[in-house]
Design a protein around this motif. Sequence first.
Motif, PDB file in Angstrom:
ATOM      1  N   TYR A  32       0.803  -1.208   0.000  1.00  0.00           N
ATOM      2  CA  TYR A  32       0.000   0.000   0.000  1.00  0.00           C
ATOM      3  C   TYR A  32       0.845   1.272   0.000  1.00  0.00           C
ATOM      4  CZ  TYR A  32      -3.986  -2.964   0.851  1.00  0.00           C
ATOM      5  OH  TYR A  32      -4.951  -3.917   0.722  1.00  0.00           O
ATOM      6  N   ALA A  33       0.345   2.267  -0.732  1.00  0.00           N
ATOM      7  CA  ALA A  33       0.930   3.599  -0.670  1.00  0.00           C
ATOM      8  C   ALA A  33       0.537   4.251   0.649  1.00  0.00           C
ATOM      9  CB  ALA A  33       0.430   4.438  -1.839  1.00  0.00           C
ATOM     10  N   MET A  34       1.416   5.119   1.137  1.00  0.00           N
ATOM     11  CA  MET A  34       1.195   5.793   2.416  1.00  0.00           C
ATOM     12  C   MET A  34       1.506   7.279   2.264  1.00  0.00           C
ATOM     13  SD  MET A  34       0.370   3.295   4.526  1.00  0.00           S
ATOM     14  CE  MET A  34       0.508   4.127   6.122  1.00  0.00           C
ATOM     15  N   SER A  35       0.877   8.082   3.094  1.00  0.00           N
ATOM     16  CA  SER A  35       1.105   9.528   3.076  1.00  0.00           C
ATOM     17  C   SER A  35       1.221  10.077   4.489  1.00  0.00           C
ATOM     18  CB  SER A  35      -0.040  10.251   2.374  1.00  0.00           C
ATOM     19  OG  SER A  35       0.059  10.195   0.977  1.00  0.00           O
ATOM     20  N   TRP A  36       1.798  11.246   4.584  1.00  0.00           N
ATOM     21  CA  TRP A  36       1.726  12.081   5.787  1.00  0.00           C
ATOM     22  C   TRP A  36       0.892  13.310   5.417  1.00  0.00           C
ATOM     23  CZ3 TRP A  36       3.204  10.422  10.425  1.00  0.00           C
ATOM     24  CH2 TRP A  36       4.178   9.418  10.517  1.00  0.00           C
ATOM     25  N   GLN A  39      -2.238  19.085   9.926  1.00  0.00           N
ATOM     26  CA  GLN A  39      -3.244  20.123  10.146  1.00  0.00           C
ATOM     27  C   GLN A  39      -2.706  21.108  11.157  1.00  0.00           C
ATOM     28  OE1 GLN A  39      -7.169  18.856  11.499  1.00  0.00           O
ATOM     29  NE2 GLN A  39      -8.067  20.599  10.407  1.00  0.00           N
ATOM     30  N   ALA A  40      -2.458  22.313  10.690  1.00  0.00           N
ATOM     31  CA  ALA A  40      -1.986  23.381  11.562  1.00  0.00           C
ATOM     32  C   ALA A  40      -3.158  23.956  12.348  1.00  0.00           C
ATOM     33  CB  ALA A  40      -1.324  24.463  10.725  1.00  0.00           C
ATOM     34  N   PRO A  41      -2.881  24.616  13.476  1.00  0.00           N
ATOM     35  CA  PRO A  41      -3.958  25.178  14.292  1.00  0.00           C
ATOM     36  C   PRO A  41      -4.844  26.113  13.482  1.00  0.00           C
ATOM     37  CG  PRO A  41      -1.881  25.255  15.471  1.00  0.00           C
ATOM     38  CD  PRO A  41      -1.559  24.816  14.086  1.00  0.00           C
ATOM     39  N   GLY A  42      -6.130  25.865  13.503  1.00  0.00           N
ATOM     40  CA  GLY A  42      -7.080  26.727  12.829  1.00  0.00           C
ATOM     41  C   GLY A  42      -7.112  26.624  11.320  1.00  0.00           C
ATOM     42  N   LYS A  43      -6.404  25.621  10.771  1.00  0.00           N
ATOM     43  CA  LYS A  43      -6.339  25.475   9.315  1.00  0.00           C
ATOM     44  C   LYS A  43      -6.830  24.096   8.880  1.00  0.00           C
ATOM     45  CE  LYS A  43      -2.610  28.788   8.574  1.00  0.00           C
ATOM     46  NZ  LYS A  43      -1.330  29.063   7.872  1.00  0.00           N
ATOM     47  N   GLY A  44      -6.985  23.932   7.584  1.00  0.00           N
ATOM     48  CA  GLY A  44      -7.436  22.667   7.050  1.00  0.00           C
ATOM     49  C   GLY A  44      -6.306  21.663   6.897  1.00  0.00           C
ATOM     50  N   LEU A  45      -6.658  20.498   6.393  1.00  0.00           N
ATOM     51  CA  LEU A  45      -5.667  19.447   6.185  1.00  0.00           C
ATOM     52  C   LEU A  45      -4.755  19.806   5.012  1.00  0.00           C
ATOM     53  CD1 LEU A  45      -8.030  16.379   6.585  1.00  0.00           C
ATOM     54  CD2 LEU A  45      -6.279  17.123   8.212  1.00  0.00           C
ATOM     55  N   GLU A  46      -3.479  19.501   5.181  1.00  0.00           N
ATOM     56  CA  GLU A  46      -2.485  19.759   4.139  1.00  0.00           C
ATOM     57  C   GLU A  46      -1.683  18.484   3.892  1.00  0.00           C
ATOM     58  OE1 GLU A  46       1.389  22.656   3.213  1.00  0.00           O
ATOM     59  OE2 GLU A  46       0.739  22.324   5.268  1.00  0.00           O
ATOM     60  N   TRP A  47      -1.683  18.011   2.672  1.00  0.00           N
ATOM     61  CA  TRP A  47      -0.854  16.868   2.320  1.00  0.00           C
ATOM     62  C   TRP A  47       0.619  17.278   2.392  1.00  0.00           C
ATOM     63  CZ3 TRP A  47       2.329  16.695  -2.111  1.00  0.00           C
ATOM     64  CH2 TRP A  47       2.994  15.482  -2.297  1.00  0.00           C
ATOM     65  N   VAL A  48       1.460  16.401   2.968  1.00  0.00           N
ATOM     66  CA  VAL A  48       2.872  16.698   3.168  1.00  0.00           C
ATOM     67  C   VAL A  48       3.762  15.871   2.242  1.00  0.00           C
ATOM     68  CG1 VAL A  48       4.778  16.575   4.833  1.00  0.00           C
ATOM     69  CG2 VAL A  48       2.510  17.360   5.569  1.00  0.00           C
ATOM     70  N   SER A  49       3.536  14.563   2.236  1.00  0.00           N
ATOM     71  CA  SER A  49       4.428  13.682   1.470  1.00  0.00           C
ATOM     72  C   SER A  49       3.753  12.337   1.275  1.00  0.00           C
ATOM     73  CB  SER A  49       5.746  13.505   2.233  1.00  0.00           C
ATOM     74  OG  SER A  49       6.632  12.659   1.521  1.00  0.00           O
ATOM     75  N   CYS A  50       4.208  11.602   0.270  1.00  0.00           N
ATOM     76  CA  CYS A  50       3.672  10.267   0.039  1.00  0.00           C
ATOM     77  C   CYS A  50       4.760   9.337  -0.498  1.00  0.00           C
ATOM     78  CB  CYS A  50       2.490  10.307  -0.912  1.00  0.00           C
ATOM     79  SG  CYS A  50       2.870  10.966  -2.539  1.00  0.00           S
ATOM     80  N   ILE A  51       4.495   8.048  -0.360  1.00  0.00           N
ATOM     81  CA  ILE A  51       5.411   7.028  -0.868  1.00  0.00           C
ATOM     82  C   ILE A  51       4.564   5.870  -1.346  1.00  0.00           C
ATOM     83  CG2 ILE A  51       5.739   6.064   1.475  1.00  0.00           C
ATOM     84  CD1 ILE A  51       8.649   5.405   0.634  1.00  0.00           C
ATOM     85  N   ASN A  52       4.847   5.377  -2.545  1.00  0.00           N
ATOM     86  CA  ASN A  52       4.044   4.267  -3.030  1.00  0.00           C
ATOM     87  C   ASN A  52       4.713   2.935  -2.709  1.00  0.00           C
ATOM     88  OD1 ASN A  52       6.051   3.860  -4.967  1.00  0.00           O
ATOM     89  ND2 ASN A  52       4.827   4.650  -6.672  1.00  0.00           N
ATOM     90  N   VAL A  63       7.681  21.657   1.937  1.00  0.00           N
ATOM     91  CA  VAL A  63       8.592  20.819   2.734  1.00  0.00           C
ATOM     92  C   VAL A  63       9.699  20.198   1.897  1.00  0.00           C
ATOM     93  CG1 VAL A  63       6.683  20.293   4.295  1.00  0.00           C
ATOM     94  CG2 VAL A  63       7.331  18.627   2.541  1.00  0.00           C
ATOM     95  N   LYS A  64       9.663  20.388   0.600  1.00  0.00           N
ATOM     96  CA  LYS A  64      10.649  19.764  -0.285  1.00  0.00           C
ATOM     97  C   LYS A  64      12.051  20.197   0.099  1.00  0.00           C
ATOM     98  CE  LYS A  64       8.976  19.268  -4.288  1.00  0.00           C
ATOM     99  NZ  LYS A  64       8.448  19.532  -5.647  1.00  0.00           N
ATOM    100  N   GLY A  65      12.948  19.238   0.190  1.00  0.00           N
ATOM    101  CA  GLY A  65      14.332  19.514   0.564  1.00  0.00           C
ATOM    102  C   GLY A  65      14.569  19.517   2.062  1.00  0.00           C
ATOM    103  N   ARG A  66      13.486  19.510   2.845  1.00  0.00           N
ATOM    104  CA  ARG A  66      13.635  19.521   4.309  1.00  0.00           C
ATOM    105  C   ARG A  66      13.091  18.247   4.954  1.00  0.00           C
ATOM    106  NH1 ARG A  66      10.850  22.972   7.263  1.00  0.00           N
ATOM    107  NH2 ARG A  66       9.117  23.206   5.778  1.00  0.00           N
ATOM    108  N   PHE A  67      12.101  17.634   4.331  1.00  0.00           N
ATOM    109  CA  PHE A  67      11.474  16.431   4.880  1.00  0.00           C
ATOM    110  C   PHE A  67      11.826  15.232   4.003  1.00  0.00           C
ATOM    111  CE2 PHE A  67       7.519  18.428   7.140  1.00  0.00           C
ATOM    112  CZ  PHE A  67       8.343  19.330   7.794  1.00  0.00           C
ATOM    113  N   THR A  68      11.951  14.076   4.647  1.00  0.00           N
ATOM    114  CA  THR A  68      12.201  12.829   3.928  1.00  0.00           C
ATOM    115  C   THR A  68      11.269  11.746   4.443  1.00  0.00           C
ATOM    116  OG1 THR A  68      14.546  13.398   3.645  1.00  0.00           O
ATOM    117  CG2 THR A  68      13.920  11.099   3.300  1.00  0.00           C
ATOM    118  N   ILE A  69      10.504  11.177   3.538  1.00  0.00           N
ATOM    119  CA  ILE A  69       9.615  10.069   3.885  1.00  0.00           C
ATOM    120  C   ILE A  69      10.315   8.763   3.522  1.00  0.00           C
ATOM    121  CG2 ILE A  69       8.444  10.064   1.635  1.00  0.00           C
ATOM    122  CD1 ILE A  69       5.826   9.384   3.093  1.00  0.00           C
TER     123      ILE A  69
END
Length: 120
Positions: A32-36, A39-52, A63-69
């Motif tokens: 299965y593919a997975m994602s992170w 949700q920041a305070p007072g804001k909606g959901l934001e997709w961060v990263s995924c891996i198939n 987050v590109k260049g700073r986060f690694t899934i």
Amino acid sequence: EVQLVESGGGLVQPGGSLKFSCAASGFTFSNYAMSWVRQAPGKGLEWVSCINSADSTSYADSVKGRFTISRDNAANTLTLQMISLKPEDTAVYYCVKHGGDSVTNPYDAWGQGTQVTVSS
């Protein structure tokens, strides 16, 4: 029963690093593919990263260049490594399962979330 359990969030200073994980059970994790998603305070959901299921990854521009899934199929674990953290990264981070091996499959299970706070 599908279970996704995040661990490892916390408080970190701006510019700092944090790594947290999601322990998956109740399904064949490697298929299965997975994602992170966050949700920041007072804001909606934001997709961060995924891996198939073939380990192909993708990141939000914010987050590109700073986060690694990554995934460890032997341990049924999804990981997010974060560096150069900013206050705007403060959010609840959710581990999310897709309904198939591709990230185009809809989400069908969510973890309980882990809080990340970036503050001095």
